[in-house]
Write a protein that holds these residues in place. Structure first.
Motif, PDB file in Angstrom:
ATOM      1  N   SER A   1      86.502  27.304-106.074  1.00  0.00           N
ATOM      2  CA  SER A   1      87.499  26.397-106.667  1.00  0.00           C
ATOM      3  C   SER A   1      87.907  25.256-105.728  1.00  0.00           C
ATOM      4  O   SER A   1      88.660  24.371-106.111  1.00  0.00           O
ATOM      5  N   LYS A   2      87.417  25.272-104.461  1.00  0.00           N
ATOM      6  CA  LYS A   2      87.722  24.230-103.461  1.00  0.00           C
ATOM      7  C   LYS A   2      89.223  24.134-103.178  1.00  0.00           C
ATOM      8  O   LYS A   2      89.785  23.048-103.079  1.00  0.00           O
ATOM      9  N   LYS A   3      89.854  25.298-103.039  1.00  0.00           N
ATOM     10  CA  LYS A   3      91.298  25.342-102.767  1.00  0.00           C
ATOM     11  C   LYS A   3      91.593  25.871-101.360  1.00  0.00           C
ATOM     12  O   LYS A   3      92.738  26.113-101.009  1.00  0.00           O
ATOM     13  N   ALA A   4      90.536  26.108-100.570  1.00  0.00           N
ATOM     14  CA  ALA A   4      90.744  26.686 -99.233  1.00  0.00           C
ATOM     15  C   ALA A   4      90.290  25.714 -98.153  1.00  0.00           C
ATOM     16  O   ALA A   4      89.374  24.921 -98.366  1.00  0.00           O
ATOM     17  N   ASN A   5      90.925  25.811 -96.985  1.00  0.00           N
ATOM     18  CA  ASN A   5      90.514  24.989 -95.845  1.00  0.00           C
ATOM     19  C   ASN A   5      89.369  25.715 -95.136  1.00  0.00           C
ATOM     20  O   ASN A   5      89.557  26.353 -94.112  1.00  0.00           O
ATOM     21  N   ASP A   6      88.174  25.620 -95.724  1.00  0.00           N
ATOM     22  CA  ASP A   6      87.064  26.477 -95.304  1.00  0.00           C
ATOM     23  C   ASP A   6      86.147  25.871 -94.253  1.00  0.00           C
ATOM     24  O   ASP A   6      85.208  26.505 -93.798  1.00  0.00           O
ATOM     25  N   ARG A   7      86.390  24.606 -93.863  1.00  0.00           N
ATOM     26  CA  ARG A   7      85.526  23.993 -92.859  1.00  0.00           C
ATOM     27  C   ARG A   7      86.186  22.762 -92.253  1.00  0.00           C
ATOM     28  O   ARG A   7      87.181  22.261 -92.788  1.00  0.00           O
ATOM     29  N   THR A   8      85.604  22.311 -91.152  1.00  0.00           N
ATOM     30  CA  THR A   8      86.069  21.092 -90.485  1.00  0.00           C
ATOM     31  C   THR A   8      84.873  20.160 -90.353  1.00  0.00           C
ATOM     32  O   THR A   8      83.805  20.590 -89.914  1.00  0.00           O
ATOM     33  N   TRP A   9      85.031  18.912 -90.752  1.00  0.00           N
ATOM     34  CA  TRP A   9      83.956  17.937 -90.587  1.00  0.00           C
ATOM     35  C   TRP A   9      84.331  16.933 -89.513  1.00  0.00           C
ATOM     36  O   TRP A   9      85.476  16.466 -89.466  1.00  0.00           O
ATOM     37  N   CYS A  10      83.369  16.587 -88.657  1.00  0.00           N
ATOM     38  CA  CYS A  10      83.584  15.538 -87.671  1.00  0.00           C
ATOM     39  C   CYS A  10      82.472  14.510 -87.765  1.00  0.00           C
ATOM     40  O   CYS A  10      81.343  14.831 -88.134  1.00  0.00           O
ATOM     41  N   PHE A  11      82.815  13.282 -87.437  1.00  0.00           N
ATOM     42  CA  PHE A  11      81.839  12.202 -87.460  1.00  0.00           C
ATOM     43  C   PHE A  11      82.354  11.074 -86.584  1.00  0.00           C
ATOM     44  O   PHE A  11      83.544  11.004 -86.267  1.00  0.00           O
ATOM     45  N   TRP A  12      81.467  10.203 -86.151  1.00  0.00           N
ATOM     46  CA  TRP A  12      81.886   9.041 -85.377  1.00  0.00           C
ATOM     47  C   TRP A  12      81.676   7.787 -86.211  1.00  0.00           C
ATOM     48  O   TRP A  12      80.788   7.727 -87.061  1.00  0.00           O
ATOM     49  N   GLU A  13      82.509   6.790 -85.980  1.00  0.00           N
ATOM     50  CA  GLU A  13      82.365   5.526 -86.704  1.00  0.00           C
ATOM     51  C   GLU A  13      83.015   4.402 -85.908  1.00  0.00           C
ATOM     52  O   GLU A  13      83.859   4.639 -85.049  1.00  0.00           O
ATOM     53  N   LYS A  14      82.593   3.187 -86.215  1.00  0.00           N
ATOM     54  CA  LYS A  14      83.173   2.004 -85.566  1.00  0.00           C
ATOM     55  C   LYS A  14      84.273   1.399 -86.422  1.00  0.00           C
ATOM     56  O   LYS A  14      85.320   1.045 -85.943  1.00  0.00           O
ATOM     57  N   GLU A  15      83.993   1.242 -87.717  1.00  0.00           N
ATOM     58  CA  GLU A  15      84.975   0.621 -88.618  1.00  0.00           C
ATOM     59  C   GLU A  15      85.696   1.693 -89.433  1.00  0.00           C
ATOM     60  O   GLU A  15      85.237   2.819 -89.534  1.00  0.00           O
ATOM     61  N   HIS A  16      86.794   1.289 -90.043  1.00  0.00           N
ATOM     62  CA  HIS A  16      87.475   2.179 -90.987  1.00  0.00           C
ATOM     63  C   HIS A  16      86.575   2.405 -92.187  1.00  0.00           C
ATOM     64  O   HIS A  16      85.855   1.517 -92.619  1.00  0.00           O
TER      65      HIS A  16
ATOM     66  N   PHE B   1      77.313  19.585 -63.768  1.00  0.00           N
ATOM     67  CA  PHE B   1      78.080  18.330 -63.787  1.00  0.00           C
ATOM     68  C   PHE B   1      78.909  18.232 -65.056  1.00  0.00           C
ATOM     69  O   PHE B   1      78.669  18.935 -66.045  1.00  0.00           O
ATOM     70  N   GLN B   2      79.909  17.343 -65.027  1.00  0.00           N
ATOM     71  CA  GLN B   2      80.605  16.985 -66.260  1.00  0.00           C
ATOM     72  C   GLN B   2      80.855  15.486 -66.270  1.00  0.00           C
ATOM     73  O   GLN B   2      81.014  14.868 -65.219  1.00  0.00           O
ATOM     74  N   ARG B   3      80.845  14.921 -67.462  1.00  0.00           N
ATOM     75  CA  ARG B   3      80.992  13.474 -67.592  1.00  0.00           C
ATOM     76  C   ARG B   3      81.943  13.151 -68.733  1.00  0.00           C
ATOM     77  O   ARG B   3      81.812  13.704 -69.836  1.00  0.00           O
ATOM     78  N   ASP B   4      82.897  12.272 -68.458  1.00  0.00           N
ATOM     79  CA  ASP B   4      83.781  11.760 -69.502  1.00  0.00           C
ATOM     80  C   ASP B   4      83.109  10.551 -70.140  1.00  0.00           C
ATOM     81  O   ASP B   4      82.779   9.589 -69.436  1.00  0.00           O
ATOM     82  N   LEU B   5      82.913  10.614 -71.433  1.00  0.00           N
ATOM     83  CA  LEU B   5      82.213   9.550 -72.143  1.00  0.00           C
ATOM     84  C   LEU B   5      83.214   8.641 -72.851  1.00  0.00           C
ATOM     85  O   LEU B   5      84.030   9.114 -73.643  1.00  0.00           O
ATOM     86  N   ASP B   6      83.164   7.360 -72.522  1.00  0.00           N
ATOM     87  CA  ASP B   6      83.990   6.393 -73.243  1.00  0.00           C
ATOM     88  C   ASP B   6      83.252   6.038 -74.535  1.00  0.00           C
ATOM     89  O   ASP B   6      82.158   5.486 -74.494  1.00  0.00           O
ATOM     90  N   LEU B   7      83.836   6.391 -75.672  1.00  0.00           N
ATOM     91  CA  LEU B   7      83.139   6.239 -76.958  1.00  0.00           C
ATOM     92  C   LEU B   7      83.330   4.866 -77.590  1.00  0.00           C
ATOM     93  O   LEU B   7      82.610   4.513 -78.521  1.00  0.00           O
ATOM     94  N   LYS B   8      84.331   4.102 -77.139  1.00  0.00           N
ATOM     95  CA  LYS B   8      84.615   2.825 -77.789  1.00  0.00           C
ATOM     96  C   LYS B   8      83.373   1.932 -77.821  1.00  0.00           C
ATOM     97  O   LYS B   8      82.634   1.917 -76.854  1.00  0.00           O
ATOM     98  N   PRO B   9      83.069   1.249 -78.908  1.00  0.00           N
ATOM     99  CA  PRO B   9      83.917   0.976 -80.078  1.00  0.00           C
ATOM    100  C   PRO B   9      83.942   2.099 -81.122  1.00  0.00           C
ATOM    101  O   PRO B   9      84.550   1.959 -82.170  1.00  0.00           O
ATOM    102  N   TYR B  10      83.254   3.223 -80.838  1.00  0.00           N
ATOM    103  CA  TYR B  10      83.296   4.353 -81.779  1.00  0.00           C
ATOM    104  C   TYR B  10      84.563   5.161 -81.570  1.00  0.00           C
ATOM    105  O   TYR B  10      85.141   5.169 -80.485  1.00  0.00           O
ATOM    106  N   SER B  11      84.973   5.864 -82.613  1.00  0.00           N
ATOM    107  CA  SER B  11      85.958   6.937 -82.441  1.00  0.00           C
ATOM    108  C   SER B  11      85.345   8.183 -83.055  1.00  0.00           C
ATOM    109  O   SER B  11      84.518   8.101 -83.963  1.00  0.00           O
ATOM    110  N   TYR B  12      85.724   9.328 -82.502  1.00  0.00           N
ATOM    111  CA  TYR B  12      85.233  10.616 -83.012  1.00  0.00           C
ATOM    112  C   TYR B  12      86.332  11.171 -83.906  1.00  0.00           C
ATOM    113  O   TYR B  12      87.484  11.322 -83.456  1.00  0.00           O
TER     114      TYR B  12
END
Length: 385
Positions: free
Chosen positions: A45-60, A81-92
């Motif tokens: 019935s699509k009434k549950a919070n059954d998943r999380t979606w993530c994506f990156w984009e530049k524009e709205h 090692f670890q690296r901090d990635l600057d994603l701009k102009p993308y946002s996650y």
């Protein structure tokens, strides 16, 4: 019930996951389908919070109103090692499943030409002039059918194309200690023990004390549930928290394969979503690909005399995905070193552009040259010969 009494629709969508709902929502936005009858069928019935979606984009995008959190920075790490990635102009960006369902159903609820029925599809039968669809309680026909019900056997009962799973268990936790950086998503942390597989932690922090923490594998076989949960416990301890509450849990398994699902498309039936090969094979990311494909599909079916079989086009990114999956299928332990070589010095913006399949050949070469050469040459040889 004789055939003249069976309700007939222009379009039926079997399964109302991401791909179906995106497509129908965009059909409404286009204003070109108000004279077409549309039926959506799903046992959920699509009434549950059954998943999380993530994506990156530049524009709205049109999904901006339901993005619950955005990050401009991402962490990539392995044991060295670890690296901090600057994603701009993308946002996650993060979208909760229930927010997406509510948003789409609200957008289509006042359309008198659209019907949603909470029924399980039991039978699809394509005839010359129409498609017959049976559920546990009803019978319908339609001119064209869009199917997003995934059939595991298509990909798994063949050995030409490797099939892996992106399988994961995630906990939404609230910790007593402030252990998260809410401004940075942990994209892939390979510092966890690999045990001969490709294993990493994925963290979506929403505050200093709240996050979704997922233990994820790209491999062929699933693990016992307790192994995922033990890994999350250990990781939280490593971050500095023994004291936390689990607010919600989620789990999933996304097929990763370059199997050509679109070859199952027929004159009147088009497979969409994971069932149609819309999931990005090398990463398991579905949202962005489905967003693009659904836009293409809505435009495609507005053309007079469209042929369902003409919808999908194979491209060079399909081959790149196939090579990576071939390597991980034969040498699953190489995942960490391949992704680490890509992210250690690679340009994050270029990598995201590449994963979005928007790079030029010259840019492809820049990304590919960061990867270890020998495994890819061996995979190419295996694929060709």
């Amino acid at each position: 019930m004789n055939s003249s009494q069976i309700p007939h629709f222009d379009y039926i969508f079997t399964g109302t996951g991401l791909a179906s709902l995106m497509t129908v929502y965009k059909m409404v936005l286009s204003g070109k389908f108000s004279d077409k009858s549309i039926l959506l069928l799903d046992q959920d019935s699509k009434k549950a919070n059954d998943r999380t979606w993530c994506f990156w984009e530049k524009e709205h995008s049109i999904w901006n109103p339901i993005i619950s959190k955005k990050w401009d920075s991402a962490l990539f790490a392995n044991e060295k090692f670890q690296r901090d990635l600057d994603l701009k102009p993308y946002s996650y960006n993060k979208i909760n499943g229930l927010d997406f369902y509510n948003f789409v159903f609200e957008g289509i609820s006042n359309q008198t030409n659209i019907t949603f029925l909470n029924e399980k599809v039991t039978d699809i039968n394509e005839l010359e002039t129409h498609v017959f669809v049976g559920t546990e309680g009803n019978r319908f026909t339609c001119k064209y059918l869009f199917n997003s019900i995934y059939t595991k056997a298509f990909a798994e009962n063949q050995n030409k194309y490797p099939v892996l799973q992106q399988h994961f268990v995630g906990w939404f936790v609230k910790t007593k200690e402030e252990i998260f950086n809410p401004e940075e998503v942990t994209f892939m942390d390979f510092s966890v023990e690999q045990k001969g597989n490709t294993r990493f932690m994925y963290v979506l922090p929403t505050s200093k004390t709240e996050a979704l923490v997922e233990y994820t594998l790209f491999s062929e076989k699933l693990l016992p549930k307790e192994e995922y949960e033990k890994a999350i416990e250990n990781y939280l301890k490593q971050l500095g928290s023994d004291d936390y509450k689990i607010l919600e849990k989620e789990e999933g398994s996304i097929p990763m394969t370059s199997y050509p699902f679109w070859e199952k498309n027929t004159k009147r039936v088009l497979n969409i979503g994971t069932a149609g090969g819309w999931t990005k094979a090398s990463t398991g990311y579905t949202f962005k690909n489905s967003d693009k494909k659904s836009t293409e599909l809505v435009s495609f079916i507005q053309n007079e005399g469209f042929k369902m079989k003409d919808f999908h086009k194979k491209n060079r990114f399909w081959l790149y995905d196939l090579l990576l999956l071939d390597i991980l299928y034969h040498h699953n332990e190489l995942g960490s070193s391949i992704f680490s070589s890509l992210f250690r010095k690679g340009n994050p913006k270029l990598i995201f552009k590449f994963l979005d399949e928007e790079t030029s050949l010259a840019e492809d070469f820049q990304v590919i040259m960061k990867c270890p050469k020998l495994p890819f040459l061996k995979a190419l040889f295996r694929v060709l010969f």
